[in-house]
Design a protein around this motif. Sequence first.
Motif, mmCIF file in Angstrom:
data_model
loop_
_atom_site.group_PDB
_atom_site.id
_atom_site.type_symbol
_atom_site.label_atom_id
_atom_site.label_comp_id
_atom_site.label_asym_id
_atom_site.label_seq_id
_atom_site.Cartn_x
_atom_site.Cartn_y
_atom_site.Cartn_z
ATOM 1 N N ILE A 88 -4.251 12.582 10.626
ATOM 2 C CA ILE A 88 -4.998 11.587 9.408
ATOM 3 C C ILE A 88 -4.809 10.326 9.994
ATOM 4 C CG2 ILE A 88 -4.254 10.250 7.066
ATOM 5 C CD1 ILE A 88 -2.955 12.549 6.227
ATOM 6 N N ASP A 89 -5.732 9.270 10.147
ATOM 7 C CA ASP A 89 -5.401 8.324 10.388
ATOM 8 C C ASP A 89 -7.151 7.465 9.768
ATOM 9 O OD1 ASP A 89 -8.516 8.975 11.116
ATOM 10 O OD2 ASP A 89 -8.861 8.936 13.557
ATOM 11 N N LEU A 90 -7.127 7.907 9.032
ATOM 12 C CA LEU A 90 -8.063 6.843 7.047
ATOM 13 C C LEU A 90 -7.382 7.340 6.177
ATOM 14 C CD1 LEU A 90 -11.748 8.124 8.068
ATOM 15 C CD2 LEU A 90 -10.384 5.454 8.550
ATOM 16 N N ALA A 91 -7.409 5.857 5.371
ATOM 17 C CA ALA A 91 -6.757 5.972 3.887
ATOM 18 C C ALA A 91 -7.946 5.729 2.960
ATOM 19 C CB ALA A 91 -5.812 5.764 3.579
ATOM 20 N N PHE A 92 -8.083 5.512 1.675
ATOM 21 C CA PHE A 92 -9.646 5.529 1.158
ATOM 22 C C PHE A 92 -8.718 5.008 -0.828
ATOM 23 C CE2 PHE A 92 -12.012 8.223 3.759
ATOM 24 C CZ PHE A 92 -13.146 6.699 4.164
ATOM 25 N N ARG A 93 -8.710 4.004 -0.938
ATOM 26 C CA ARG A 93 -8.179 3.213 -2.493
ATOM 27 C C ARG A 93 -9.784 2.485 -3.084
ATOM 28 N NH1 ARG A 93 -4.775 5.685 -0.789
ATOM 29 N NH2 ARG A 93 -3.356 5.966 -0.293
ATOM 30 N N ARG A 94 -9.222 2.182 -4.229
ATOM 31 C CA ARG A 94 -10.434 1.328 -5.148
ATOM 32 C C ARG A 94 -9.025 0.411 -5.505
ATOM 33 N NH1 ARG A 94 -15.759 2.149 -6.983
ATOM 34 N NH2 ARG A 94 -15.473 4.815 -7.194
ATOM 35 N N TRP A 95 -9.303 -0.557 -5.010
ATOM 36 C CA TRP A 95 -8.988 -2.250 -4.692
ATOM 37 C C TRP A 95 -10.344 -2.969 -5.628
ATOM 38 C CZ3 TRP A 95 -6.234 -1.808 0.727
ATOM 39 C CH2 TRP A 95 -4.861 -0.891 0.057
ATOM 40 N N ALA A 96 -9.646 -3.881 -6.274
ATOM 41 C CA ALA A 96 -10.042 -5.299 -6.422
ATOM 42 C C ALA A 96 -10.895 -5.796 -5.714
ATOM 43 C CB ALA A 96 -9.401 -5.768 -8.386
ATOM 44 N N LYS A 97 -9.562 -6.012 -4.635
ATOM 45 C CA LYS A 97 -9.723 -7.024 -3.339
ATOM 46 C C LYS A 97 -8.473 -6.131 -2.473
ATOM 47 C CE LYS A 97 -6.223 -10.142 -4.948
ATOM 48 N NZ LYS A 97 -6.786 -11.982 -5.421
ATOM 49 N N MET A 124 0.618 -1.309 -0.344
ATOM 50 C CA MET A 124 0.284 0.139 0.442
ATOM 51 C C MET A 124 0.857 1.499 0.008
ATOM 52 S SD MET A 124 -3.064 0.762 3.421
ATOM 53 C CE MET A 124 -3.485 2.760 2.638
ATOM 54 N N MET A 125 0.980 2.068 -0.953
ATOM 55 C CA MET A 125 1.662 3.208 -1.412
ATOM 56 C C MET A 125 1.210 4.337 -0.663
ATOM 57 S SD MET A 125 3.984 2.139 -3.189
ATOM 58 C CE MET A 125 4.752 4.184 -3.348
ATOM 59 N N ILE A 126 1.505 5.328 0.519
ATOM 60 C CA ILE A 126 1.597 5.983 1.582
ATOM 61 C C ILE A 126 2.660 7.413 0.936
ATOM 62 C CG2 ILE A 126 0.214 7.236 3.457
ATOM 63 C CD1 ILE A 126 -0.007 4.560 4.256
ATOM 64 N N ARG A 127 2.138 8.865 0.584
ATOM 65 C CA ARG A 127 2.421 9.519 0.081
ATOM 66 C C ARG A 127 3.971 10.120 1.304
ATOM 67 N NH1 ARG A 127 -1.212 13.774 -3.067
ATOM 68 N NH2 ARG A 127 -2.611 12.948 -1.505
ATOM 69 N N PRO A 128 4.709 11.005 1.512
ATOM 70 C CA PRO A 128 5.104 11.102 2.214
ATOM 71 C C PRO A 128 5.108 12.084 3.251
ATOM 72 C CG PRO A 128 6.457 11.593 0.970
ATOM 73 C CD PRO A 128 5.465 10.871 -0.597
ATOM 74 N N ALA A 129 3.665 13.354 2.545
ATOM 75 C CA ALA A 129 3.220 13.727 3.670
ATOM 76 C C ALA A 129 2.201 13.220 4.430
ATOM 77 C CB ALA A 129 2.166 15.262 2.383
ATOM 78 N N GLU A 130 1.628 12.064 4.030
ATOM 79 C CA GLU A 130 0.410 11.219 4.320
ATOM 80 C C GLU A 130 0.964 10.870 6.213
ATOM 81 O OE1 GLU A 130 -1.368 9.458 1.358
ATOM 82 O OE2 GLU A 130 -2.569 11.057 0.982
#
Length: 265
Positions: free
Chosen positions: A16-25, A1-7
Amino acid sequence: MMIRPAELAAIKAGTIDLAFRRWAKPRVVVGTRMRTAVGVVEVTSLEQVSVTSLRAEDARRAGAPSLAALKEALSARSTDPAWRIGLAYAGPDPREALRQSVPDADEIAAINARLDRLDASSAYGAWTRETLDLIDLNPTVRAPDLAAQVGRETPDFKKDVRKLKELGLTESLAIGYLLSPRGEAVVDASLPEPRQRAARTSGTPLPRTIGAPATRALREVGVTTLEQVPAWTAADLAAIHGVGPIAIARLAEAMAEQGQGYREE
């Protein structure tokens, strides 16, 4: 899971305590612990969500500038489900302590046996000692330049260096690598006499989240540790080519953790 340096910096700070992603699974599970530039980040929750159900509070907790911006970011790959991932900072990378641990003779023998196994399983051939020696003699040199010296492709070279990092033998910098004290001990054990090296810079390394251009620019003016930054004003650093607003902000955050800040104008 890639997370940007600022995040990553914001996750460590707790903003920040959440992330949202589009994943097939799902690509993570609850309890997944990811080693990152700021330390270990743990997945605390995971659920599939409808983008239409998202609210402004979700955007804020994910570090998005607005709900509209969050939904826009999730508009790509819209045929894949959207996932809501809870994240938390779980402490420093345990490899940091391992790198500082100087091995005794028995440990060096065990490390060498592990290096032998890595060499034996590699299509490239024996690479572990070659790579340790290359990094030792060329500290802070870019990975592509190191790879070129031994005729290797950069991705394969970097993948192998990560194996050495798992053993606590190397340290990754914003630009290039260093041998850790543990790695130096392993290399020296194979030499007639310990290798003479430049003295290690004391202090806290500049945060990797500022990026390679800013790190390179700061090195050129003699700033190599976080403790040296408070001698500068934010405006003075911002005037240096390569040191942009994000680097200025990341440095401020890192200094604040130590109770420091930029020199006043």
